[in-house]
Design a protein around this motif. Structure first.
Motif, PDB file in Angstrom:
ATOM      1  N   ARG B  31       0.822  -1.205   0.000  1.00 14.93           N
ATOM      2  CA  ARG B  31       0.000   0.000   0.000  1.00 14.93           C
ATOM      3  C   ARG B  31       0.851   1.248   0.000  1.00 14.93           C
ATOM      4  O   ARG B  31       1.989   1.228   0.463  1.00 14.93           O
ATOM      5  CB  ARG B  31      -0.831   0.040   1.283  1.00 14.93           C
ATOM      6  N   PRO B  32       0.281   2.357  -0.455  1.00 16.67           N
ATOM      7  CA  PRO B  32       0.976   3.631  -0.228  1.00 16.67           C
ATOM      8  C   PRO B  32       0.924   3.950   1.266  1.00 16.67           C
ATOM      9  O   PRO B  32       0.043   3.469   1.976  1.00 16.67           O
ATOM     10  CB  PRO B  32       0.133   4.632  -1.019  1.00 16.67           C
ATOM     11  N   SER B  33       1.869   4.708   1.717  1.00 11.22           N
ATOM     12  CA  SER B  33       1.837   5.133   3.114  1.00 11.22           C
ATOM     13  C   SER B  33       0.662   6.085   3.313  1.00 11.22           C
ATOM     14  O   SER B  33       0.402   6.935   2.469  1.00 11.22           O
ATOM     15  CB  SER B  33       3.136   5.860   3.456  1.00 11.22           C
ATOM     16  N   ASP B  34      -0.027   5.944   4.463  1.00  6.97           N
ATOM     17  CA  ASP B  34      -1.119   6.896   4.695  1.00  6.97           C
ATOM     18  C   ASP B  34      -0.643   8.088   5.525  1.00  6.97           C
ATOM     19  O   ASP B  34      -1.443   8.895   5.985  1.00  6.97           O
ATOM     20  CB  ASP B  34      -2.350   6.220   5.313  1.00  6.97           C
ATOM     21  N   PHE B  37      -1.801  11.318   3.896  1.00  9.87           N
ATOM     22  CA  PHE B  37      -3.214  11.427   3.533  1.00  9.87           C
ATOM     23  C   PHE B  37      -3.913  12.573   4.259  1.00  9.87           C
ATOM     24  O   PHE B  37      -5.014  12.961   3.864  1.00  9.87           O
ATOM     25  CB  PHE B  37      -3.960  10.121   3.819  1.00  9.87           C
ATOM     26  N   LEU B  40      -5.574  15.295   2.572  1.00  8.77           N
ATOM     27  CA  LEU B  40      -6.916  15.112   2.000  1.00  8.77           C
ATOM     28  C   LEU B  40      -7.958  15.001   3.112  1.00  8.77           C
ATOM     29  O   LEU B  40      -8.895  14.194   3.049  1.00  8.77           O
ATOM     30  CB  LEU B  40      -6.947  13.858   1.120  1.00  8.77           C
ATOM     31  N   SER B 243      -4.290   6.196  -7.158  1.00  7.78           N
ATOM     32  CA  SER B 243      -4.304   5.508  -5.865  1.00  7.78           C
ATOM     33  C   SER B 243      -2.997   5.679  -5.111  1.00  7.78           C
ATOM     34  O   SER B 243      -2.993   5.748  -3.886  1.00  7.78           O
ATOM     35  CB  SER B 243      -4.568   4.015  -6.063  1.00  7.78           C
ATOM     36  N   LYS B 244      -1.886   5.729  -5.833  1.00 12.94           N
ATOM     37  CA  LYS B 244      -0.602   5.861  -5.144  1.00 12.94           C
ATOM     38  C   LYS B 244      -0.212   7.324  -4.997  1.00 12.94           C
ATOM     39  O   LYS B 244       0.494   7.688  -4.055  1.00 12.94           O
ATOM     40  CB  LYS B 244       0.496   5.096  -5.895  1.00 12.94           C
ATOM     41  N   SER B 247      -4.857   9.099  -3.399  1.00 14.61           N
ATOM     42  CA  SER B 247      -5.395   8.187  -2.381  1.00 14.61           C
ATOM     43  C   SER B 247      -6.158   7.053  -3.042  1.00 14.61           C
ATOM     44  O   SER B 247      -6.919   7.278  -3.982  1.00 14.61           O
ATOM     45  CB  SER B 247      -6.346   8.947  -1.446  1.00 14.61           C
ATOM     46  N   PRO B 248      -5.985   5.814  -2.510  1.00 15.01           N
ATOM     47  CA  PRO B 248      -6.739   4.682  -3.054  1.00 15.01           C
ATOM     48  C   PRO B 248      -8.237   4.812  -2.819  1.00 15.01           C
ATOM     49  O   PRO B 248      -9.024   4.195  -3.529  1.00 15.01           O
ATOM     50  CB  PRO B 248      -6.207   3.476  -2.277  1.00 15.01           C
ATOM     51  N   ALA B 249      -8.640   5.614  -1.822  1.00 13.88           N
ATOM     52  CA  ALA B 249     -10.063   5.711  -1.474  1.00 13.88           C
ATOM     53  C   ALA B 249     -10.863   6.467  -2.527  1.00 13.88           C
ATOM     54  O   ALA B 249     -12.085   6.402  -2.538  1.00 13.88           O
ATOM     55  CB  ALA B 249     -10.239   6.390  -0.116  1.00 13.88           C
ATOM     56  N   LEU B 250     -10.157   7.193  -3.412  1.00 16.07           N
ATOM     57  CA  LEU B 250     -10.867   7.903  -4.470  1.00 16.07           C
ATOM     58  C   LEU B 250     -11.404   6.938  -5.522  1.00 16.07           C
ATOM     59  O   LEU B 250     -12.422   7.177  -6.142  1.00 16.07           O
ATOM     60  CB  LEU B 250      -9.930   8.913  -5.148  1.00 16.07           C
TER      61      LEU B 250
END
Lengths: 430, 430
Positions: B31-34, B37, B40, B243-244, B247-250
């Protein structure tokens, strides 16, 4: 390239005709009205984030940044969605069997290949039916069989389809139904019809995909229980959406599985895992930003959307009343040749005409009478719907309904070689 | 039920192992580091809405409520996304050939069946490769052929795969590649390899699906041009993701088609329409709320994300340096038996071991040495990867890298019957 001629024609028609006739009134699009979307302005979305953030943090000690990460494939707002369908639809929904999807269309796209993995497995559909069901089946290479309209009831049509498929070594594994205010017809299946369908589906182990986007929009009379509520054996997957109640731009829907599939809890668990797996290879997980907005709104609304949709419901009802009133008015001189149904809810009604109405007809009607309608043949699997059209009253401005129906009236009158006396000094004309 | 054993095992492994060993350090998740984030947070999202709202209204005279409606299937932020890949990747992206998708995974899930419609059509993949590519192919019932690792280069492996498939009446129609900092291996294809692959693919009319989630994360050295930039004949579909970077949540990604497919503009138009049609039957359109957020951020960043990702880039580089340093330190006594690569970017590296490392091994390592790593066999199509593991350094806290690598060192030492002298007074142990 995919063989999508049927759906392609309908979709291209909608897209093209609206841009080619910008001044025509469209009764073709079955969208929700965007008149009430201002309740989801950016500040309202921020507020929904805040509500969900507090709920989420309180519940799990998690922080916002984790919401922005990859998340659980099956979704993160399953309990709230389960509560909402329990409150609003009376479904015995179990959060562990709720799969949150990127719109209800994804739920359908995942369920069809999962339920029909073999080339001999067939999806049953009504004729006409929702274009997206045919499209999803084609995309997943799932064969379709249309139920006959000449059977005395849907259950009998299923029984005879099963028999006929069996003779060809094929098997009906699922049926797609919109029992409430069907798209495109506006039809409602009564409780007797629902029970009969459940019985015949249980007998032949056919899973019912119950799509219910319009059920919340009933304008009068008592609700008929969803098939998932009547289901006693585990035969119904309920497809739920927030596109009509909240906004299509959220792209949040859900597939809600029963506790067992025909009494088999293990089979249901296997199906659940298969659906989750498939979802992970299509959209990974549903946008957690969208999920957070839906969740925030559900929390604010105490997990029932009945209050939220009331303004839209009243507005749709008034539009339907206006359309029916105009139809009565305009078509009374043609009542021997033109008929329509009077749906107690939903977004659509069906008009029967004494002549074929295809894409060219629709084009002519839009060009010369400024009204765009949807040929029912676009939703059909044979030529049985060639003389019908679908009229949508959900997203047209009330002041345009009269213009549109009168324009349609003039066109139909011309086609049958008659004139509408009270409209002689009319609006439109070639 | 779908036959997903391979991917299933990997996915279940990741999910289960993390919950079973909550105190273990995970080098398994890519995963990308949060950590970044929080840029956002809900107020930042509100701001992005505002920026896009002004751009959108100014551009088209539209209002917010229309954004909340069903929208264009191919997306509404295509021009901004085209500008971003032009700025950041040098791609000659044409907005009319950008398909906005619900994450890059959807782009893949749409392209595979569109490019391989016949049962004799085959997708070529590297071995090992990204699990989601295998999963998407399986879900769409697209057969896969793995490129041999014994060929002198990828182009030769393609050539021999084409030959071998041809003997069985099958045809390679597409190849899935991550040329920059491959998942799972971390490998980069150099410009010579890319040109050779393009040449052999043009010769056999094989479409390259170039997936580039990690390309923006290069820690040193000159970037190698994406294959879509080197492409001269119209053979590359470029898969882009936010996503990277954001954000992956988009859940926003894109498929960017060339202007022609092997010189044929009509064929490209047909492919484009097929992809749009397929998308309409899977997710209808990508969440316009997510698209608005991406667009607002792109406008604020003047359509280049290089500045935005810099803090994360620096952090990932430091993590990679730390991991390489620790590997050098811990494994120096075992340097005859253990090897690893030194990727100049991305999220992963590959460690070669002198013994098989499977799910049980990973389990043992997590149980007794508190470190979770990913067996490379989970990404493989044969047993050639059985003695390798993937180490991800993208989402582990720097202070945990040392602990994790030392734990892994102890485990490996024990397995090969040796001891790590400088670590004798170690951290972990059974």
């Amino acid at each position: 390239m995919m063989d999508f001629r049927l759906q392609s024609s309908a979709m291209n028609f909608l897209n093209e005709v609206s841009s080619r006739f910008p001044s025509a009134v469209s009764l073709a699009s079955g969208r929700p009205s965007d008149r009430f979307f201002d309740r989801l302005n950016p500040h309202a979305l921020l507020n929904a984030f805040g509500v969900y953030q507090r709920y989420w943090a309180g519940d799990r000690g998690q922080v916002w940044s984790q919401l922005l990460q990859y998340g659980r494939t099956a979704g993160i707002i399953n309990e709230l969605v389960a509560q909402q369908v329990r409150s609003d639809e009376g479904l015995p929904a179990n959060a562990d069997r709720v799969l949150i999807t990127s719109g209800c269309q994804e739920a359908l796209a995942l369920c069809l290949p999962a339920l029909c993995p073999e080339s001999s497995d067939v999806l049953l559909v009504c004729n006409p039916t929702y274009i997206g069901a045919i499209g999803a089946a084609n995309a997943a290479r799932v064969p379709i069989a249309a139920l006959s309209n000449s059977a005395s009831c849907v259950a009998d049509a299923i029984e005879s389809a099963v028999l006929q498929l069996g003779r060809n070594g094929r098997r009906a594994r699922a049926i797609y139904l919109i029992p409430d205010f069907d798209n495109p017809t506006g039809r409602v299946l009564d409780v007797v019809a629902r029970r009969e369908i459940l019985e015949v589906c249980a007998k032949h182990r056919i899973v019912v995909l119950e799509d219910n986007p319009y059920g919340p929009f009933r304008y009068e009379g008592d609700a008929v229980p969803p098939m998932a509520v009547l289901d006693e054996v585990g035969s119904v997957i309920y497809l739920s959406t927030f596109s009509k109640t909240l906004s299509p731009a959220l792209r949040v829907g859900a597939a809600i599985l029963p506790d067992t599939i025909f009494g088999d809890a293990g089979a249901c668990r296997t199906l659940w895992e298969d659906l989750v797996q498939r979802k992970s290879f299509v959209t990974v997980n549903t946008s957690q930003i969208s999920q957070a907005i839906v969740a925030g709104l559900l929390i604010e609304q105490r997990t029932s959307l009945r209050g939220w949709i009331r303004p839209a419901l009243d507005w749709y009802r008034a539009n339907r009343d206006l359309m029916l009133c105009q139809l009565d008015d305009v078509f009374s001189p043609l009542s021997d040749q033109v008929r329509w149904n009077r749906p107690a809810g939903g977004f659509f009604l069906t008009l029967d005409l004494p002549f074929r109405f295809d894409a060219n007809t629709a084009d002519e009607c839009a060009t010369h009478y400024n009204v765009i309608v949807m040929p029912m043949s676009f939703f059909a699997l044979d030529n049985s719907q060639d003389c019908r059209i679908r009229l949508a009253f959900s997203s047209v401005a009330p002041e345009q309904i009269s213009t549109a129906v009168r324009g349609l009236g003039h066109y139909v009158a011309r086609r049958v070689g008659r004139q509408l006396p009270r409209l002689r000094d009319g609006l439109a004309g070639a």
